[in-house]
Design a protein around this motif. Structure first.
Motif, PDB file in Angstrom:
ATOM      1  N   VAL A  87      -3.798   2.179   2.824  1.00 49.49           N
ATOM      2  CA  VAL A  87      -3.837   0.745   2.529  1.00 49.49           C
ATOM      3  C   VAL A  87      -2.589   0.310   1.761  1.00 49.49           C
ATOM      4  O   VAL A  87      -2.051  -0.765   1.999  1.00 49.49           O
ATOM      5  N   GLY A  88      -2.118   1.152   0.859  1.00 54.64           N
ATOM      6  CA  GLY A  88      -0.898   0.820   0.134  1.00 54.64           C
ATOM      7  C   GLY A  88       0.290   0.669   1.060  1.00 54.64           C
ATOM      8  O   GLY A  88       1.077  -0.286   0.949  1.00 54.64           O
ATOM      9  N   TYR A  89       0.434   1.600   1.988  1.00 54.81           N
ATOM     10  CA  TYR A  89       1.559   1.531   2.924  1.00 54.81           C
ATOM     11  C   TYR A  89       1.365   0.379   3.915  1.00 54.81           C
ATOM     12  O   TYR A  89       2.341  -0.283   4.301  1.00 54.81           O
ATOM     13  N   ALA A  90       0.120   0.106   4.312  1.00 53.38           N
ATOM     14  CA  ALA A  90      -0.140  -1.019   5.209  1.00 53.38           C
ATOM     15  C   ALA A  90       0.246  -2.338   4.555  1.00 53.38           C
ATOM     16  O   ALA A  90       0.849  -3.215   5.191  1.00 53.38           O
ATOM     17  N   ALA A  91      -0.091  -2.504   3.281  1.00 54.11           N
ATOM     18  CA  ALA A  91       0.280  -3.729   2.565  1.00 54.11           C
ATOM     19  C   ALA A  91       1.798  -3.854   2.460  1.00 54.11           C
ATOM     20  O   ALA A  91       2.358  -4.948   2.603  1.00 54.11           O
ATOM     21  N   PHE A  92       2.463  -2.734   2.221  1.00 56.69           N
ATOM     22  CA  PHE A  92       3.928  -2.749   2.136  1.00 56.69           C
ATOM     23  C   PHE A  92       4.533  -3.132   3.483  1.00 56.69           C
ATOM     24  O   PHE A  92       5.479  -3.938   3.550  1.00 56.69           O
ATOM     25  N   ALA A  93       3.984  -2.584   4.574  1.00 59.01           N
ATOM     26  CA  ALA A  93       4.484  -2.919   5.906  1.00 59.01           C
ATOM     27  C   ALA A  93       4.254  -4.391   6.215  1.00 59.01           C
ATOM     28  O   ALA A  93       5.114  -5.063   6.807  1.00 59.01           O
ATOM     29  N   ALA A  94       3.106  -4.933   5.809  1.00 64.43           N
ATOM     30  CA  ALA A  94       2.822  -6.351   6.028  1.00 64.43           C
ATOM     31  C   ALA A  94       3.787  -7.231   5.246  1.00 64.43           C
ATOM     32  O   ALA A  94       4.218  -8.292   5.720  1.00 64.43           O
ATOM     33  N   TYR A  95       4.120  -6.808   4.053  1.00 62.87           N
ATOM     34  CA  TYR A  95       5.076  -7.537   3.205  1.00 62.87           C
ATOM     35  C   TYR A  95       6.460  -7.586   3.871  1.00 62.87           C
ATOM     36  O   TYR A  95       7.097  -8.648   3.926  1.00 62.87           O
ATOM     37  N   VAL A 106       6.067   7.649   0.932  1.00 66.52           N
ATOM     38  CA  VAL A 106       5.888   7.285   2.339  1.00 66.52           C
ATOM     39  C   VAL A 106       6.605   5.961   2.614  1.00 66.52           C
ATOM     40  O   VAL A 106       7.317   5.819   3.611  1.00 66.52           O
ATOM     41  N   ALA A 107       6.446   4.985   1.721  1.00 67.81           N
ATOM     42  CA  ALA A 107       7.123   3.699   1.885  1.00 67.81           C
ATOM     43  C   ALA A 107       8.636   3.858   1.882  1.00 67.81           C
ATOM     44  O   ALA A 107       9.343   3.134   2.587  1.00 67.81           O
TER      45      ALA A 107
END
Length: 304
Positions: free
Chosen positions: A66-74, A97-98
Protein backbone atom coordinates in the motif's frame (compact mmCIF):
# COMPACT_ATOMS: atom_id res chain seq x y z
CA UNK A 1 12.58 20.04 -0.28
CA UNK A 2 10.29 17.03 0.05
CA UNK A 3 10.80 13.81 1.99
CA UNK A 4 8.70 10.68 1.50
CA UNK A 5 7.84 8.77 4.69
CA UNK A 6 6.63 5.18 4.89
CA UNK A 7 5.00 3.71 8.03
CA UNK A 8 5.70 0.49 9.87
CA UNK A 9 3.57 -1.98 11.77
CA UNK A 10 0.46 -0.66 13.45
CA UNK A 11 -0.74 1.42 10.50
CA UNK A 12 -2.70 -1.40 8.88
CA UNK A 13 -6.52 -1.45 8.73
CA UNK A 14 -9.21 -3.40 6.93
CA UNK A 15 -9.87 -1.73 3.57
CA UNK A 16 -6.33 -0.37 3.24
CA UNK A 17 -5.45 0.48 -0.35
CA UNK A 18 -8.95 -0.03 -1.77
CA UNK A 19 -9.45 3.65 -2.66
CA UNK A 20 -6.03 3.70 -4.31
CA UNK A 21 -6.89 0.59 -6.33
CA UNK A 22 -10.18 2.10 -7.51
CA UNK A 23 -8.88 5.59 -8.23
CA UNK A 24 -5.38 5.22 -9.66
CA UNK A 25 -4.15 3.13 -12.58
CA UNK A 26 -0.59 3.20 -11.27
CA UNK A 27 -1.66 2.08 -7.80
CA UNK A 28 -3.84 -0.65 -9.28
CA UNK A 29 -0.86 -1.99 -11.26
CA UNK A 30 1.26 -2.06 -8.09
CA UNK A 31 -1.42 -3.85 -6.08
CA UNK A 32 -2.06 -6.36 -8.87
CA UNK A 33 1.65 -7.14 -8.90
CA UNK A 34 1.55 -7.55 -5.13
CA UNK A 35 -1.36 -9.97 -5.43
CA UNK A 36 0.50 -11.96 -8.09
CA UNK A 37 3.56 -12.19 -5.84
CA UNK A 38 1.57 -13.10 -2.70
CA UNK A 39 -1.83 -14.52 -3.71
CA UNK A 40 -4.60 -13.65 -1.26
CA UNK A 41 -2.96 -10.45 -0.02
CA UNK A 42 -5.60 -8.08 -1.41
CA UNK A 43 -8.50 -10.10 0.00
CA UNK A 44 -6.86 -10.03 3.40
CA UNK A 45 -6.26 -6.27 3.20
CA UNK A 46 -9.82 -5.50 2.15
CA UNK A 47 -11.87 -8.15 3.92
CA UNK A 48 -9.75 -9.38 6.81
CA UNK A 49 -10.23 -10.96 9.25
CA UNK A 50 -8.48 -8.25 11.25
CA UNK A 51 -6.69 -10.74 13.52
CA UNK A 52 -5.11 -12.34 10.46
CA UNK A 53 -4.09 -8.99 9.00
CA UNK A 54 -2.44 -8.12 12.33
CA UNK A 55 -0.09 -11.09 12.06
CA UNK A 56 3.44 -9.80 11.54
CA UNK A 57 3.98 -11.87 8.41
CA UNK A 58 0.85 -10.34 6.83
CA UNK A 59 1.12 -6.77 8.13
CA UNK A 60 4.55 -6.26 6.65
CA UNK A 61 3.82 -7.08 2.97
CA UNK A 62 0.42 -5.35 3.19
CA UNK A 63 1.99 -2.11 4.39
CA UNK A 64 4.77 -2.31 1.82
CA UNK A 65 2.28 -2.87 -1.01
CA UNK A 66 0.00 0.00 0.00
CA UNK A 67 2.87 2.37 0.71
CA UNK A 68 4.39 1.81 -2.71
CA UNK A 69 0.95 1.98 -4.37
CA UNK A 70 0.31 5.39 -2.80
CA UNK A 71 3.74 6.57 -3.94
CA UNK A 72 3.04 5.35 -7.49
CA UNK A 73 -0.33 7.14 -7.48
CA UNK A 74 1.37 10.33 -6.31
CA UNK A 75 3.88 10.20 -9.18
CA UNK A 76 1.08 9.40 -11.64
CA UNK A 77 -0.80 12.49 -10.43
CA UNK A 78 2.18 14.71 -11.19
CA UNK A 79 4.08 14.60 -7.92
CA UNK A 80 7.82 15.12 -8.13
CA UNK A 81 10.40 12.67 -6.86
CA UNK A 82 11.32 13.40 -3.26
CA UNK A 83 14.83 14.52 -2.41
CA UNK A 84 14.91 11.96 0.40
CA UNK A 85 12.90 9.17 1.98
CA UNK A 86 12.69 7.39 5.31
CA UNK A 87 10.63 4.55 6.68
CA UNK A 88 9.85 3.55 10.23
CA UNK A 89 11.11 -0.02 10.75
CA UNK A 90 9.33 -2.06 8.03
CA UNK A 91 8.78 1.25 6.22
CA UNK A 92 12.48 1.45 5.41
CA UNK A 93 11.94 -1.50 3.08
CA UNK A 94 9.08 0.34 1.37
CA UNK A 95 11.32 3.37 0.95
CA UNK A 96 13.92 1.23 -0.80
CA UNK A 97 11.29 -0.27 -3.13
CA UNK A 98 10.13 3.26 -3.99
CA UNK A 99 13.75 4.27 -4.58
CA UNK A 100 14.39 1.28 -6.85
CA UNK A 101 16.91 -0.36 -4.53
CA UNK A 102 15.01 -3.63 -4.86
CA UNK A 103 11.97 -4.74 -6.84
CA UNK A 104 8.45 -4.77 -5.45
CA UNK A 105 8.25 -8.54 -5.79
CA UNK A 106 11.56 -9.14 -4.01
CA UNK A 107 10.59 -6.67 -1.30
CA UNK A 108 7.23 -8.34 -0.67
CA UNK A 109 8.67 -11.85 -0.44
CA UNK A 110 11.50 -10.72 1.81
CA UNK A 111 9.34 -8.80 4.28
CA UNK A 112 6.93 -11.73 4.53
CA UNK A 113 9.89 -13.89 5.53
CA UNK A 114 11.13 -11.10 7.78
CA UNK A 115 7.78 -11.13 9.56
CA UNK A 116 7.73 -14.91 9.88
CA UNK A 117 11.28 -15.02 11.22
CA UNK A 118 10.66 -12.21 13.71
CA UNK A 119 7.53 -13.93 15.01
CA UNK A 120 9.34 -17.26 15.37
CA UNK A 121 12.48 -15.83 17.00
CA UNK A 122 10.91 -15.63 20.46
CA UNK A 123 8.09 -17.81 21.85
CA UNK A 124 4.77 -15.99 22.20
CA UNK A 125 4.56 -14.44 25.65
CA UNK A 126 8.32 -14.51 26.25
CA UNK A 127 8.88 -10.97 24.99
CA UNK A 128 7.15 -7.63 25.39
CA UNK A 129 7.24 -3.97 24.37
CA UNK A 130 5.95 -0.78 26.00
CA UNK A 131 5.69 2.87 25.02
CA UNK A 132 7.04 5.39 27.52
CA UNK A 133 5.47 8.84 27.26
CA UNK A 134 6.52 12.29 28.44
CA UNK A 135 9.84 11.17 29.91
CA UNK A 136 13.12 12.60 28.60
CA UNK A 137 15.08 9.99 26.66
CA UNK A 138 18.21 10.38 28.76
CA UNK A 139 16.25 9.82 31.98
CA UNK A 140 14.63 6.72 30.49
CA UNK A 141 17.99 5.33 29.40
CA UNK A 142 19.38 5.78 32.91
CA UNK A 143 16.36 4.15 34.54
CA UNK A 144 16.39 1.00 32.40
CA UNK A 145 20.18 0.67 32.07
CA UNK A 146 20.44 -1.74 35.00
CA UNK A 147 17.44 -3.90 34.16
CA UNK A 148 18.41 -7.18 32.46
CA UNK A 149 16.67 -7.94 29.18
CA UNK A 150 15.42 -4.42 28.43
CA UNK A 151 16.52 -2.27 25.48
CA UNK A 152 15.40 0.89 23.72
CA UNK A 153 13.55 -0.13 20.55
CA UNK A 154 12.15 3.08 19.03
CA UNK A 155 13.03 6.74 19.52
CA UNK A 156 9.72 7.90 18.04
CA UNK A 157 9.46 11.50 19.23
CA UNK A 158 10.93 13.65 22.01
CA UNK A 159 8.07 12.50 24.26
CA UNK A 160 7.61 8.90 23.08
CA UNK A 161 10.18 6.14 23.35
CA UNK A 162 9.55 2.40 23.14
CA UNK A 163 11.29 -0.28 25.19
CA UNK A 164 11.58 -3.93 24.19
CA UNK A 165 12.91 -7.16 25.66
CA UNK A 166 11.97 -10.13 27.78
CA UNK A 167 8.52 -10.16 29.35
CA UNK A 168 10.08 -10.22 32.82
CA UNK A 169 12.48 -7.39 32.07
CA UNK A 170 9.85 -5.14 30.53
CA UNK A 171 7.47 -5.80 33.45
CA UNK A 172 10.22 -4.79 35.87
CA UNK A 173 10.98 -1.69 33.82
CA UNK A 174 7.32 -0.69 33.86
CA UNK A 175 7.26 -0.82 37.66
CA UNK A 176 10.44 1.27 37.89
CA UNK A 177 9.11 3.84 35.41
CA UNK A 178 5.72 4.11 37.06
CA UNK A 179 7.45 4.76 40.36
CA UNK A 180 8.97 7.80 38.63
CA UNK A 181 5.45 8.86 37.56
CA UNK A 182 6.16 8.11 33.92
CA UNK A 183 3.23 7.13 31.73
CA UNK A 184 3.83 3.64 30.32
CA UNK A 185 1.59 1.85 27.81
CA UNK A 186 2.19 -1.88 27.18
CA UNK A 187 1.98 -2.55 23.44
CA UNK A 188 -0.15 -5.35 21.96
CA UNK A 189 2.67 -6.89 19.94
CA UNK A 190 3.58 -10.51 19.41
CA UNK A 191 7.36 -10.23 19.78
CA UNK A 192 10.07 -7.94 21.23
CA UNK A 193 10.97 -6.13 18.01
CA UNK A 194 14.18 -4.13 17.58
CA UNK A 195 15.98 -5.91 20.39
CA UNK A 196 18.88 -8.36 20.53
CA UNK A 197 16.30 -11.13 21.04
CA UNK A 198 15.60 -10.81 17.31
CA UNK A 199 19.09 -12.06 16.37
CA UNK A 200 17.80 -15.44 15.14
CA UNK A 201 15.48 -13.65 12.69
CA UNK A 202 18.34 -11.49 11.50
CA UNK A 203 20.49 -14.50 10.66
CA UNK A 204 17.68 -16.39 8.93
CA UNK A 205 16.88 -13.37 6.75
CA UNK A 206 20.54 -12.96 5.84
CA UNK A 207 20.45 -16.06 3.64
CA UNK A 208 17.34 -14.86 1.78
CA UNK A 209 18.57 -11.29 1.32
CA UNK A 210 21.92 -12.52 -0.04
CA UNK A 211 20.11 -13.95 -3.08
CA UNK A 212 18.49 -10.65 -4.09
CA UNK A 213 20.11 -8.01 -6.28
CA UNK A 214 20.19 -4.49 -4.84
CA UNK A 215 20.77 -1.24 -6.75
CA UNK A 216 21.82 2.27 -5.69
CA UNK A 217 18.65 4.17 -4.67
CA UNK A 218 17.49 6.96 -6.99
CA UNK A 219 17.08 9.29 -4.00
CA UNK A 220 18.53 9.34 -0.50
CA UNK A 221 17.03 6.72 1.82
CA UNK A 222 17.75 7.19 5.51
CA UNK A 223 18.81 4.13 7.51
CA UNK A 224 17.04 3.37 10.79
CA UNK A 225 20.37 2.16 12.18
CA UNK A 226 22.54 5.12 11.14
CA UNK A 227 19.94 7.92 11.05
CA UNK A 228 21.57 9.04 7.80
CA UNK A 229 21.36 7.93 4.16
CA UNK A 230 23.38 5.10 2.65
CA UNK A 231 23.63 4.54 -1.12
CA UNK A 232 26.01 1.57 -1.48
CA UNK A 233 23.97 -1.58 -2.20
CA UNK A 234 26.09 -3.93 -0.09
CA UNK A 235 26.05 -1.53 2.85
CA UNK A 236 22.26 -1.23 2.51
CA UNK A 237 21.99 -5.01 2.54
CA UNK A 238 23.77 -5.19 5.90
CA UNK A 239 21.83 -2.26 7.37
CA UNK A 240 18.50 -3.86 6.52
CA UNK A 241 19.64 -6.87 8.53
CA UNK A 242 21.04 -4.84 11.43
CA UNK A 243 17.77 -2.93 11.60
CA UNK A 244 16.03 -6.02 13.02
CA UNK A 245 18.05 -5.91 16.26
CA UNK A 246 18.77 -2.17 16.49
CA UNK A 247 16.56 0.72 17.63
CA UNK A 248 14.67 2.92 15.18
CA UNK A 249 16.31 6.35 15.47
CA UNK A 250 13.29 8.24 14.14
CA UNK A 251 13.82 11.49 16.02
CA UNK A 252 17.37 11.81 14.68
CA UNK A 253 16.22 10.94 11.15
CA UNK A 254 13.63 13.73 11.18
CA UNK A 255 16.09 16.20 12.67
CA UNK A 256 18.70 15.36 10.04
CA UNK A 257 16.14 15.70 7.24
CA UNK A 258 15.14 19.13 8.51
CA UNK A 259 18.81 20.05 8.79
CA UNK A 260 19.23 19.16 5.11
CA UNK A 261 16.47 21.60 4.21
CA UNK A 262 13.41 19.34 4.05
CA UNK A 263 10.29 21.35 4.79
CA UNK A 264 7.56 19.04 3.45
CA UNK A 265 6.98 15.49 4.74
CA UNK A 266 4.60 13.25 2.80
CA UNK A 267 3.47 10.00 4.42
CA UNK A 268 2.51 7.33 1.88
CA UNK A 269 0.36 4.32 2.65
CA UNK A 270 -2.10 3.54 5.40
CA UNK A 271 -2.75 5.73 8.43
CA UNK A 272 -1.06 8.92 9.58
CA UNK A 273 1.16 7.83 12.46
CA UNK A 274 4.32 9.35 11.00
CA UNK A 275 2.57 12.62 10.18
CA UNK A 276 1.79 12.89 13.88
CA UNK A 277 5.37 12.12 14.89
CA UNK A 278 6.65 14.83 12.54
CA UNK A 279 4.32 17.32 14.20
CA UNK A 280 5.54 16.33 17.66
CA UNK A 281 9.22 16.44 16.70
CA UNK A 282 9.74 19.31 14.26
CA UNK A 283 8.52 22.90 14.10
CA UNK A 284 7.93 25.04 11.05
CA UNK A 285 7.38 22.17 8.60
CA UNK A 286 4.42 20.74 6.70
CA UNK A 287 3.38 17.09 7.03
CA UNK A 288 0.62 15.34 5.09
CA UNK A 289 -0.66 11.76 4.92
CA UNK A 290 -1.43 10.62 1.36
CA UNK A 291 -3.60 7.50 1.65
CA UNK A 292 -6.08 7.98 -1.21
CA UNK A 293 -6.30 9.63 -4.65
CA UNK A 294 -8.30 12.49 -3.08
CA UNK A 295 -5.66 13.15 -0.41
CA UNK A 296 -2.97 13.00 -3.10
CA UNK A 297 -4.84 15.53 -5.24
CA UNK A 298 -5.41 17.81 -2.25
CA UNK A 299 -1.77 17.50 -1.22
CA UNK A 300 -0.46 18.36 -4.69
CA UNK A 301 -2.80 21.34 -4.90
CA UNK A 302 -1.55 22.62 -1.56
CA UNK A 303 2.07 22.23 -2.65
CA UNK A 304 1.57 23.96 -6.00
Amino acid sequence: MIAALFPGQGSQEIGMGRALYQGSKAAREVLDRAEAALPGLLRLMWEGPEEELKLTANQQPALLAVGYAAFAAYLEAGGSLPQAAAGHSLGEWTAHVAAGTLSLEDGLRLVRKRGEYMQEAVPVGAGAMAAVLKLPTQVLQELVAGIPGVEIANYNSPEQTVISGTAEGVAQAIEVLKAQRARVVPLPVSAPFHSSLMAPAQERLRADLSLVELHPPRFAVYSNVLARPESRPEAIRELLLEQITHPVRWVEILQHLQGEGVGVYLEFGSGRVLTGLVGRTLQGVEARALTSPQEIADGLAALA
